[in-house]
Design a protein around this motif. Structure first.
Motif, PDB file in Angstrom:
ATOM      1  N   THR A  68      -6.807   5.920   0.235  1.00  0.00           N
ATOM      2  CA  THR A  68      -5.846   5.582  -0.918  1.00  0.00           C
ATOM      3  C   THR A  68      -4.676   4.993  -0.284  1.00  0.00           C
ATOM      4  O   THR A  68      -3.932   5.773   0.556  1.00  0.00           O
ATOM      5  N   ARG A 102      -0.606   4.062  -0.964  1.00  0.00           N
ATOM      6  CA  ARG A 102       0.672   3.850  -1.683  1.00  0.00           C
ATOM      7  C   ARG A 102       1.442   2.806  -1.198  1.00  0.00           C
ATOM      8  O   ARG A 102       1.513   2.393  -0.147  1.00  0.00           O
ATOM      9  N   SER A 148      -3.552   4.300   4.025  1.00  0.00           N
ATOM     10  CA  SER A 148      -4.927   5.116   3.725  1.00  0.00           C
ATOM     11  C   SER A 148      -5.523   5.527   4.914  1.00  0.00           C
ATOM     12  O   SER A 148      -6.887   5.960   4.878  1.00  0.00           O
ATOM     13  N   ARG A 189      -0.252   3.153  -6.674  1.00  0.00           N
ATOM     14  CA  ARG A 189      -1.296   3.426  -5.375  1.00  0.00           C
ATOM     15  C   ARG A 189      -2.513   2.752  -5.913  1.00  0.00           C
ATOM     16  O   ARG A 189      -2.866   2.428  -7.023  1.00  0.00           O
ATOM     17  N   ARG A 247      -6.635   3.271  -4.954  1.00  0.00           N
ATOM     18  CA  ARG A 247      -7.686   4.085  -4.478  1.00  0.00           C
ATOM     19  C   ARG A 247      -8.850   3.396  -4.015  1.00  0.00           C
ATOM     20  O   ARG A 247      -9.477   2.654  -4.840  1.00  0.00           O
TER      21      ARG A 247
END
Length: 240
Positions: free
Chosen positions: A174, A176, A196, A233, A235
């Motif tokens: 993930t 951000r 990530s 964010r 993912r």
């Protein structure tokens, strides 16, 4: 017989001659030596006996005396005495000390008491005889302090944008991010605020957000469009 006699006579004469010459040499040497010694003694006695008289220099005659200089003094100049001026009598001045009367004595009553005040709230105080001012108007609040996305942000970076190498290696994570949106609603800058763990996934996030994201820009309290920031964010997950 005659030849032998002549030879003997010659040898005898030769010896006699040698003896005579040697005797003369000896006598001459003795004579010369004795005479020389007596001559030296006589010369020394003569030299010692001679007295050298020192020549006395003549005394210098003293110089003649200088002629006397007679100074002629002029007779004194007669200066008449100054005239006698009788002293003037100055008038006698009598001074009188005139002083102003002392000022009257006043009693200091101290500073006046402060005027009565009243509190109007908010740290504002006014005189008791005055009315409180009206409260200030409430500050203006922007109706849109931050940019608002246009459309669905989940479509700005999706599974179709998965980096091929990360997909082959089955890497997930993930990312951000935070973007700066200008007054026209476009992204000027994208920074990763939470990685990530994979650089290619983070780079793919900002690359797609800057290319696809559109916003309604933020507004100031007067309703003017201004720049602002927006965060979210992405993912990254391998689709099944």
């Amino acid at each position: 017989m005659a030849y032998a006699d002549s030879n003997e006579m010659t040898n005898g004469r030769l010896v006699s001659i040698i003896l005579v010459v040697g005797l003369h040499i000896f006598l001459g040497y003795a004579l010369i030596t004795g005479l020389a010694y007596e001559a030296v003694e006589k010369a020394v006695s003569t030299i010692t006996a001679v007295e050298v008289e020192e020549e006395i220099p003549d005394e210098e005659e003293p110089p003649p005396p200088e002629p006397e200089v007679v100074e002629i003094v002029p007779p004194p100049v007669f200066v008449p005495p100054p005239p006698v001026v009788p002293p003037q009598q100055t008038p006698q001045i009598t001074t009188v000390d005139v002083r102003p009367p002392p000022p009257p004595i006043t009693l200091d009553a101290g500073p006046p008491p402060p005027p009565a005040t009243k509190s109007c709230g908010g740290g504002i105080s006014v005189l008791a005889t005055e009315a409180c001012p009206p409260p200030p108007p409430p500050p203006k609040v922007s109706t849109r302090p931050n940019p608002v996305p246009r459309g669905n942000p989940s479509r700005w970076a999706n599974a179709n944008d998965y980096p091929s190498r990360a997909l082959r290696e089955e890497r997930e994570g993930t990312t951000r991010f935070s973007v700066t949106v200008n007054a026209k609603g476009r992204v000027d800058e994208c920074i990763v605020t939470g990685s990530s763990g994979h650089t290619d996934l983070d780079d793919a996030t900002c690359r797609n957000i800057k290319r696809r994201a559109r916003f309604r820009p933020a507004l100031d309290p007067d309703g003017n469009e201004i720049a602002g920031r927006w965060s979210n964010r992405v993912r990254w997950q391998i689709p099944q």
